[in-house]
Design a protein around this motif. Structure first.
Motif, mmCIF file in Angstrom:
data_model
loop_
_atom_site.group_PDB
_atom_site.id
_atom_site.type_symbol
_atom_site.label_atom_id
_atom_site.label_comp_id
_atom_site.label_asym_id
_atom_site.label_seq_id
_atom_site.Cartn_x
_atom_site.Cartn_y
_atom_site.Cartn_z
ATOM 1 N N TYR A 73 43.615 39.637 38.241
ATOM 2 C CA TYR A 73 44.111 41.005 38.054
ATOM 3 C C TYR A 73 43.129 41.847 37.253
ATOM 4 C CZ TYR A 73 48.736 39.452 39.668
ATOM 5 O OH TYR A 73 49.785 38.974 40.410
ATOM 6 N N TYR A 74 42.553 41.270 36.213
ATOM 7 C CA TYR A 74 41.644 42.017 35.341
ATOM 8 C C TYR A 74 40.421 42.501 36.130
ATOM 9 C CZ TYR A 74 38.337 43.145 31.675
ATOM 10 O OH TYR A 74 37.411 43.802 30.887
ATOM 11 N N LEU A 75 39.754 41.592 36.827
ATOM 12 C CA LEU A 75 38.555 41.976 37.573
ATOM 13 C C LEU A 75 38.883 43.017 38.638
ATOM 14 C CD1 LEU A 75 36.918 38.441 37.929
ATOM 15 C CD2 LEU A 75 36.118 40.331 36.479
ATOM 16 N N ALA A 76 39.986 42.810 39.353
ATOM 17 C CA ALA A 76 40.389 43.781 40.376
ATOM 18 C C ALA A 76 40.699 45.138 39.749
ATOM 19 C CB ALA A 76 41.588 43.263 41.156
ATOM 20 N N SER A 77 41.348 45.127 38.580
ATOM 21 C CA SER A 77 41.688 46.406 37.933
ATOM 22 C C SER A 77 40.437 47.177 37.537
ATOM 23 C CB SER A 77 42.591 46.180 36.719
ATOM 24 O OG SER A 77 41.880 45.622 35.633
ATOM 25 N N LYS A 78 39.405 46.478 37.120
ATOM 26 C CA LYS A 78 38.148 47.145 36.745
ATOM 27 C C LYS A 78 37.465 47.753 37.964
ATOM 28 C CE LYS A 78 38.240 46.591 32.355
ATOM 29 N NZ LYS A 78 38.279 47.745 31.471
ATOM 30 N N MET A 79 37.791 47.233 39.146
ATOM 31 C CA MET A 79 37.233 47.769 40.390
ATOM 32 C C MET A 79 38.133 48.836 40.991
ATOM 33 S SD MET A 79 35.384 44.490 42.195
ATOM 34 C CE MET A 79 36.594 43.233 41.885
ATOM 35 N N GLY A 80 39.174 49.228 40.251
ATOM 36 C CA GLY A 80 40.017 50.330 40.680
ATOM 37 C C GLY A 80 41.334 49.930 41.318
ATOM 38 N N PHE A 81 41.688 48.646 41.277
ATOM 39 C CA PHE A 81 42.925 48.171 41.889
ATOM 40 C C PHE A 81 43.899 47.742 40.798
ATOM 41 C CE2 PHE A 81 39.488 47.123 44.935
ATOM 42 C CZ PHE A 81 39.848 47.999 45.944
ATOM 43 N N ALA A 82 44.820 48.631 40.463
ATOM 44 C CA ALA A 82 45.795 48.344 39.406
ATOM 45 C C ALA A 82 46.688 47.187 39.823
ATOM 46 C CB ALA A 82 46.638 49.576 39.120
ATOM 47 N N ALA A 104 52.943 32.603 39.756
ATOM 48 C CA ALA A 104 52.101 33.677 39.209
ATOM 49 C C ALA A 104 50.682 33.569 39.748
ATOM 50 C CB ALA A 104 52.110 33.613 37.686
ATOM 51 N N LEU A 105 50.163 32.351 39.836
ATOM 52 C CA LEU A 105 48.815 32.135 40.370
ATOM 53 C C LEU A 105 48.738 32.567 41.827
ATOM 54 C CD1 LEU A 105 45.946 30.968 40.006
ATOM 55 C CD2 LEU A 105 46.899 28.752 40.692
ATOM 56 N N LYS A 106 49.691 32.142 42.623
ATOM 57 C CA LYS A 106 49.692 32.506 44.042
ATOM 58 C C LYS A 106 49.782 34.015 44.237
ATOM 59 C CE LYS A 106 51.621 28.304 46.116
ATOM 60 N NZ LYS A 106 52.793 27.749 46.828
ATOM 61 N N LYS A 107 50.612 34.656 43.419
ATOM 62 C CA LYS A 107 50.757 36.113 43.531
ATOM 63 C C LYS A 107 49.439 36.820 43.221
ATOM 64 C CE LYS A 107 53.531 40.003 42.046
ATOM 65 N NZ LYS A 107 54.829 40.424 41.563
ATOM 66 N N SER A 108 48.743 36.368 42.186
ATOM 67 C CA SER A 108 47.463 36.986 41.838
ATOM 68 C C SER A 108 46.423 36.709 42.914
ATOM 69 C CB SER A 108 46.971 36.500 40.475
ATOM 70 O OG SER A 108 46.427 35.199 40.540
ATOM 71 N N ASN A 109 46.465 35.519 43.498
ATOM 72 C CA ASN A 109 45.539 35.188 44.580
ATOM 73 C C ASN A 109 45.739 36.111 45.777
ATOM 74 O OD1 ASN A 109 44.504 33.044 43.091
ATOM 75 N ND2 ASN A 109 45.619 31.474 44.210
ATOM 76 N N LYS A 115 42.834 43.029 48.222
ATOM 77 C CA LYS A 115 41.999 44.109 47.691
ATOM 78 C C LYS A 115 40.540 43.999 48.108
ATOM 79 C CE LYS A 115 45.603 45.802 45.811
ATOM 80 N NZ LYS A 115 46.363 46.723 46.614
ATOM 81 N N ILE A 116 40.049 42.792 48.301
ATOM 82 C CA ILE A 116 38.636 42.598 48.640
ATOM 83 C C ILE A 116 38.249 43.410 49.872
ATOM 84 C CG2 ILE A 116 36.974 40.907 49.546
ATOM 85 C CD1 ILE A 116 38.298 38.863 47.641
ATOM 86 N N VAL A 117 39.067 43.378 50.900
ATOM 87 C CA VAL A 117 38.712 44.070 52.141
ATOM 88 C C VAL A 117 38.895 45.580 52.050
ATOM 89 C CG1 VAL A 117 39.055 42.065 53.635
ATOM 90 C CG2 VAL A 117 40.964 43.600 53.173
ATOM 91 N N LEU A 118 39.470 46.057 50.952
ATOM 92 C CA LEU A 118 39.596 47.508 50.759
ATOM 93 C C LEU A 118 38.321 48.119 50.186
ATOM 94 C CD1 LEU A 118 43.246 47.744 49.365
ATOM 95 C CD2 LEU A 118 42.448 47.996 51.738
ATOM 96 N N VAL A 119 37.427 47.281 49.690
ATOM 97 C CA VAL A 119 36.149 47.776 49.175
ATOM 98 C C VAL A 119 35.265 48.116 50.371
ATOM 99 C CG1 VAL A 119 34.086 47.209 47.828
ATOM 100 C CG2 VAL A 119 36.335 46.383 47.076
ATOM 101 N N GLY A 139 28.734 42.704 42.860
ATOM 102 C CA GLY A 139 28.658 41.696 41.808
ATOM 103 C C GLY A 139 30.035 41.328 41.284
ATOM 104 N N GLY A 140 30.920 42.320 41.184
ATOM 105 C CA GLY A 140 32.286 42.066 40.740
ATOM 106 C C GLY A 140 33.042 41.182 41.712
ATOM 107 N N LEU A 141 32.869 41.432 43.010
ATOM 108 C CA LEU A 141 33.524 40.586 44.010
ATOM 109 C C LEU A 141 32.996 39.157 43.937
ATOM 110 C CD1 LEU A 141 33.572 42.977 47.111
ATOM 111 C CD2 LEU A 141 35.496 42.380 45.614
#
Length: 170
Positions: A73-82, A104-109, A115-119, A139-141
């Motif tokens: 969640y943290y890395l995705a949020s820094k890339m603009g995905f809340a 919780a792990l599965k949900k974050s996965n 989100k990856i394919v939205l970049v 680099g973030g991905l």
């Protein structure tokens, strides 16, 4: 001749489409493989082993799994995905119980895989400040993918230390 030209047109279109988002889908595929193995390890540990840690001051099995979820969640949020509205980032580390931690792990996965394919390709060079480093979006991905792989290795060592064989090694 017209049929051949039309067929060639559609083939070029299909090949172009297949190349779109090639980087994103490749990262997504590798990450999905890592995530699947981390979840398989999480499921292979007993409930009691979730409190195990190799030494004082080092993450337990449960803490390592929740760290991965939080980092997704943290890395995705820094890339603009809340993160989703129902995810409480401040209390994620307080989740207890094997079943709840795996959920919780599965949900974050699932969240980061979506989100990856939205970049977009033209965003790869955009600079992102992750707090611990500044790098571009690509680099973030890659960091997201690498981070999951790093903790897969950690959890393999934890499993072996507890007599748990990684499911794919049986």
């Amino acid at each position: 001749m017209k049929k051949l030209a039309v067929m060639a047109f559609f083939m070029v279109g299909a090949m172009t489409y297949a190349q779109e988002k090639l980087t994103q889908s490749t990262i997504q595929g590798v990450l999905q493989g890592n995530q699947g193995q981390v979840v398989a390890l999480a499921e292979a540990f007993s409930e009691e082993q979730y409190d195990w840690r190799p030494t004082e001051g080092v993450n337990s099995v449960a803490e390592a799994l929740l760290h991965v979820a939080g980092a997704n969640y943290y890395l995705a949020s820094k890339m603009g995905f809340a993160p989703p509205e129902d995810v409480d980032m401040m209390n994620l580390s307080k989740i207890t119980g094997k079943e709840n931690i795996i959920a919780a792990l599965k949900k974050s996965n699932e969240f980061v895989l979506e989100k990856i394919v939205l970049v977009e390709d033209d965003q790869f060079a955009n600079e992102v400040d992750f707090g611990f480093a500044k790098m571009n979006m690509l680099g973030g991905l890659l960091a997201m993918m690498e981070h999951n792989g790093e903790h897969k290795g950690q959890l393999i060592a934890y499993a072996r230390s507890n007599g748990v064989t990684p499911p794919w090694s049986k």
